[in-house]
Design a protein around this motif. Structure first.
Motif, mmCIF file in Angstrom:
data_model
loop_
_atom_site.group_PDB
_atom_site.id
_atom_site.type_symbol
_atom_site.label_atom_id
_atom_site.label_comp_id
_atom_site.label_asym_id
_atom_site.label_seq_id
_atom_site.Cartn_x
_atom_site.Cartn_y
_atom_site.Cartn_z
ATOM 1 N N PRO A 1 -70.590 8.285 -36.576
ATOM 2 C CA PRO A 1 -70.086 7.046 -35.977
ATOM 3 C C PRO A 1 -68.591 7.069 -35.686
ATOM 4 C CG PRO A 1 -70.637 6.735 -38.298
ATOM 5 C CD PRO A 1 -71.148 8.078 -37.918
ATOM 6 N N VAL A 2 -67.835 8.027 -36.265
ATOM 7 C CA VAL A 2 -66.400 8.102 -35.968
ATOM 8 C C VAL A 2 -66.099 9.094 -34.850
ATOM 9 C CG1 VAL A 2 -65.797 7.482 -38.329
ATOM 10 C CG2 VAL A 2 -65.881 9.894 -37.686
ATOM 11 N N SER A 3 -67.090 9.886 -34.430
ATOM 12 C CA SER A 3 -66.849 10.939 -33.446
ATOM 13 C C SER A 3 -66.676 10.352 -32.055
ATOM 14 C CB SER A 3 -68.030 11.916 -33.455
ATOM 15 O OG SER A 3 -67.756 13.057 -32.685
ATOM 16 N N ALA A 4 -65.659 10.838 -31.326
ATOM 17 C CA ALA A 4 -65.320 10.292 -30.012
ATOM 18 C C ALA A 4 -66.415 10.554 -28.987
ATOM 19 C CB ALA A 4 -64.004 10.885 -29.529
ATOM 20 N N PHE A 5 -66.488 9.669 -28.005
ATOM 21 C CA PHE A 5 -67.434 9.796 -26.901
ATOM 22 C C PHE A 5 -66.753 10.468 -25.705
ATOM 23 C CE2 PHE A 5 -69.447 6.630 -29.452
ATOM 24 C CZ PHE A 5 -70.791 6.606 -29.118
ATOM 25 N N GLY A 6 -67.535 11.305 -24.938
ATOM 26 C CA GLY A 6 -67.079 11.880 -23.676
ATOM 27 C C GLY A 6 -67.422 10.924 -22.544
ATOM 28 N N SER A 7 -67.390 11.333 -21.295
ATOM 29 C CA SER A 7 -67.417 12.696 -20.785
ATOM 30 C C SER A 7 -66.003 13.269 -20.615
ATOM 31 C CB SER A 7 -68.110 12.707 -19.410
ATOM 32 O OG SER A 7 -69.428 12.189 -19.513
ATOM 33 N N GLY A 8 -65.996 14.510 -20.055
ATOM 34 C CA GLY A 8 -64.729 15.163 -19.852
ATOM 35 C C GLY A 8 -64.216 14.997 -18.438
ATOM 36 N N TYR A 9 -63.340 15.923 -18.053
ATOM 37 C CA TYR A 9 -62.704 15.849 -16.747
ATOM 38 C C TYR A 9 -63.738 16.012 -15.641
ATOM 39 C CZ TYR A 9 -59.164 16.526 -13.161
ATOM 40 O OH TYR A 9 -58.383 16.389 -12.049
ATOM 41 N N ARG A 10 -63.704 15.120 -14.667
ATOM 42 C CA ARG A 10 -64.646 15.094 -13.546
ATOM 43 C C ARG A 10 -66.085 15.047 -14.059
ATOM 44 N NH1 ARG A 10 -63.236 18.961 -8.696
ATOM 45 N NH2 ARG A 10 -64.008 17.156 -7.533
ATOM 46 N N ARG A 11 -66.240 14.318 -15.159
ATOM 47 C CA ARG A 11 -67.553 14.038 -15.780
ATOM 48 C C ARG A 11 -68.245 15.305 -16.271
ATOM 49 N NH1 ARG A 11 -66.595 10.949 -11.658
ATOM 50 N NH2 ARG A 11 -67.709 12.235 -10.144
ATOM 51 N N ALA A 12 -67.467 16.272 -16.704
ATOM 52 C CA ALA A 12 -68.024 17.487 -17.308
ATOM 53 C C ALA A 12 -68.535 17.162 -18.711
ATOM 54 C CB ALA A 12 -66.965 18.581 -17.383
#
Length: 813
Positions: free
Chosen positions: A469-480
């Motif tokens: 529950p503490v882990s960050a959510f993505g996505s990355g650059y240009r939705r990678a």
């Protein structure tokens, strides 16, 4: 600043045709509200996407551009001069033209909130901050820009502490400080001469990469330590972190500590918490389940030290008098080139662990300077950065009443927590530099092997293994895909706040006792050198992945020594390591359980309703629902939880092969995997897993950013036609493509038939100046125990290795 709906390819070339215009870069933007001029006819309420094109101009050039715009408005069919036709495309998509202003420089970075906190904490202090300047095209322009900003800072009663220029990432930063009264004036009225200065791109807070700002609670355990052999050889893994307790009994003789700035002198032994814990996890793994220590030492470079805060123990962080970009740049350069007249300190390092993140900079759409730095350095020095996704140890509002909460079963509590986390995902994004495209970003799962001895008022939000529950959510650059992987980061338990809330909120319970990952720690008594404690989060998961990287490296060296002794592996080591670390990933039971929780929630109902509003055909509706679920799962767990041993060891029913090569624009390699004859016409479930990894050069001032796009195509003749896990288009947006194919239909084939895997390369953001090295991992398997000798039948049929040729040809296993 030119804002468009949609994008215009090669607009930078048109800008350079007007004398006085200087290209500064471009930023992709989402969530553009539709209006009467710009909207999607099929979905009028759908938010649009576009770009910001950033241009430095003088008055004459501005008038020429505006003249073009006025002439176009009068006659949209006008003929543009040669080289300026891209302006027609811009005008067609134009939403606005305006100056880069106070809002962009100051308010969007969150620095105002940080300054308010600083002033409240200590209203008389001198406050340090970073000024990121527009990166100008020449030394004289950059010097003039810095001089102008320096004068304005001095006029406000401040001074410039340091300057950093890194051309490879288009970065020009100044570290400055202002007295509290000047900061207070800016907070009250930001439209000062300094803030309006057109040489400034952003004002940012510094010193925000902080760990350990919570005081330990409870007692630590005393480790039972056996005599273990000390490591030999050169370090392959580097840890950039706080100063560790190097003479701890678990760490003594296992670290190469480099502290050129003598930051150790600022550390009390009791404050060496984070570096000690990370070093322990890399060397030994989770002490809940003791493993053999790494056979190599690890290199440790201190980039954090205790901050001058009132907390006890003081939190560790990058000091306020350092530009983080410059500090990390110097630390990496010292590894591979040396500094101050000394030679390289550890040029054989292939992996750098960064278990820290900037809590004030969540990833939105533009790459942070530190992420750009990591991407550039990874290519320059051939090194893999293993980076934590970031933690959000904040309260979770469950959106239910106390009465409803009191009636929850364990599964209902879990479902409510998952729903609340997804609802709040926009405030729980990746922390810089986790958006790095070349680095391996690691999230955390809510798992460990600890033995619970005390629960107290703590509650476990999850009844089964899930992403933390503490882990960050993505996505990355240009939705990678980001994070790339998740790993065992320890269980984070929660508790109800002392003051009841409505709706009910739970807050993290921070202890140094189980559950969690167990690691070496400074003791509570002076001189204590065998203490351990428990913690959780993405920092731990990242350290454990770095440990796995060292194990993979030694396995890789053995493979090359035994099977390709004539090959110099150095160009391929890092791409292969990256592929090996991801190759064992799948969503597995965690993904199935998470998906079922989403399906049975109001979030699942919203997904279904949206799909039904967009499409009428059942197949289209089903595909859209599936795509949305895949997107939600990938944002929290990336490619999934890796099983490292799947790439290190084969079994009778599983064969894993490693391939490698170098490609330039328009080139391709074909790898041929022989099919095991005993699988022919058998109606047994089989799985094909393919992982491709590379390091791409970057074009720092362009939106595409990634210079080299590589991807594979798997032609398996119906043997495993069903794609599992992440969306097949999304996996091609980064620098790791990982896909799992499954099938069960009886497919006849003859001895000599193969699965073909074609690795392709093309230019993306710019010219590929030299061939790009890649690593490839491929596994074919059936259920254990079947009478299908996959490994032996493939091994005896592997063709002799073929050297890679210029034209499209075979790669090399």
């Amino acid at each position: 600043m030119i804002e468009t709906v949609g994008s215009i390819e090669n607009f930078a070339n048109a800008v350079k045709r007007i004398d006085g215009l200087e290209w500064m870069g471009e930023i992709e933007i989402d969530e553009i509200t539709p209006d009467e001029e710009f909207y999607d006819e099929t979905k009028p309420d759908k938010e649009l996407s576009g770009r910001l094109y950033l241009v430095m101009t003088n008055q004459q050039a501005l008038e020429q551009m505006l003249s073009l715009w006025r002439r176009y408005q009068e006659d949209p069919t006008m003929q543009f001069e040669r080289g300026l036709t891209k302006f027609r495309d811009v005008f067609l998509h134009l939403k606005s033209i305006r100056r880069w202003d106070v809002q962009d420089r100051l308010l969007e970075t969150g620095i105002i909130d940080v300054w308010r906190e600083n002033l409240e904490y200590d209203g008389d202090r001198v406050i340090t901050f970073e000024t990121e300047l527009w990166f100008r095209g020449g030394d004289e322009l950059r010097a003039a820009s810095a001089s102008h900003v320096t004068n304005l800072v001095q006029q406000a009663g401040g001074r410039i502490l340091s300057q950093s220029v890194i051309e490879g990432i288009a970065y020009h930063g100044l570290l400055a400080e202002l007295p509290a009264h000047a900061i207070r004036a800016i907070v009250g009225n930001p439209t000062t001469e300094l803030v309006k200065c057109e040489n400034v791109m952003f004002f940012r807070p510094v010193g925000q990469m902080v760990v350990g700002d919570k005081s330990p609670e409870g007692d630590v355990e005393i480790a039972q330590i056996e005599e273990m052999p000390l490591p030999t050889g050169d370090p392959v893994v580097a840890l950039f972190d706080g100063v560790p307790l190097a003479n701890h009994r678990l760490l003594a003789g296992r670290l190469v500590v480099d502290d050129p700035d003598n930051w150790e002198a600022d550390y009390a032994a009791s404050e060496r918490v984070h570096g000690t814990s990370m070093a322990s996890l890399i060397v030994h793994g989770d002490l809940n389940q003791p493993s053999t220590p790494l056979p190599r030492p690890i290199y440790v470079r201190s980039i954090m030290k205790p901050l001058n805060w009132l907390d006890t123990p003081r939190p560790e962080g990058i000091p306020e008098n350092c530009l983080a970009v410059d500090l990390i740049h110097r630390a990496v350069k010292r590894l591979f080139e040396g500094d101050q007249g000394e030679g390289p300190t550890a040029p054989q390092v292939r992996v750098i662990n960064l278990s820290i993140g900037d809590r004030t900079r969540q990833f939105t759409q533009s790459m942070s300077p530190i992420a750009r730095l990591l991407d550039w350095l990874s290519v320059k020095y051939g090194v893999l950065f293993v980076v934590s996704a970031g933690n959000h140890p904040t309260s979770i509002s469950l959106g239910v009443s106390q009465e409803e909460f009191d009636s929850f079963r364990a599964d209902e509590f879990e479902a409510a927590t998952i729903r609340a986390l997804y609802r709040d995902a926009r405030h729980r994004k990746l922390l810089s530099p986790a958006e790095t495209i070349n680095g391996l970003t690691v999230g955390s799962t809510h798992q460990d092997e600890s033995q619970l001895t005390y629960q107290g008022n703590r509650i476990d939000p999850f009844e089964q293994p899930l992403p933390s529950p503490v882990s960050a959510f993505g996505s990355g650059y240009r939705r990678a895909i980001k994070p790339d992987v998740v790993f065992f980061g320890g269980k984070q338990w929660y508790r109800l706040p002392l003051q009841p809330t409505n709706p009910v909120t739970i807050e993290p319970a921070i202890f140094r006792v189980p559950p969690g990952n167990k690691a070496a720690s400074p003791g509570s008594l002076a001189g204590e050198l065998d203490a351990t404690s428990y913690s959780c989060g993405t920092s731990n998961a990242t350290a454990l992945i770095s440990r796995a990287a060292c194990i993979c490296y030694d396995s890789l060296q053995q493979i090359f020594s035994e099977q390709a002794a004539e090959v110099d592996p150095r160009s391929y080591e890092v791409p292969l390591l990256k592929a090996m670390l991801v190759h064992g990933c799948s969503w597995g039971d965690i993904g199935d359980h998470l998906k079922s929780r989403i399906e049975n929630s109001d979030l699942g109902r919203e997904i279904r309703e949206r799909a039904e509003s967009l499409y009428s055909r059942p197949a289209d509706i089903s595909n859209e629902i599936g795509r949305q679920y895949k997107s939600l799962l990938a944002r929290w767990m990336g490619y999934g939880l890796p099983q490292i041993d799947r790439v290190l060891d084969c079994t009778d029913q599983r064969a894993t092969l490693l391939g490698y090569g170098e490609l330039s624009d328009g080139e391709a390699h074909v790898f041929r995997l022989p099919l095991p004859p005993s699988l022919s016409a058998r109606q047994e479930r089989r799985r094909l897993t393919v992982t491709l990894a590379w390091l791409s050069p970057i074009s720092a001032s362009t939106q595409k950013y990634r210079t080299a796009s590589l991807w594979f195509e798997a032609i398996n003749n119906g043997l495993a036609p069903s794609r599992q896990n992440a969306d097949w288009q999304t996996v091609k947006r980064g620098t790791v493509q990982h896909e799992v194919f499954e099938g069960q239909r009886a497919e006849p084939f003859i001895d000599g038939d193969v699965i073909e895997i074609k690795v392709n390369c093309r230019e993306d953001a710019g010219k590929i100046q030299s061939p790009v090295a890649y690593g490839l991992a491929v596994s074919l398997e059936v259920a254990e125990g079947l009478d299908i000798a996959v490994y032996n039948e493939i091994r005896t049929r592997i063709a002799p290795a073929i050297q890679i040729q210029q034209a499209t040809d075979q790669g090399r296993w």
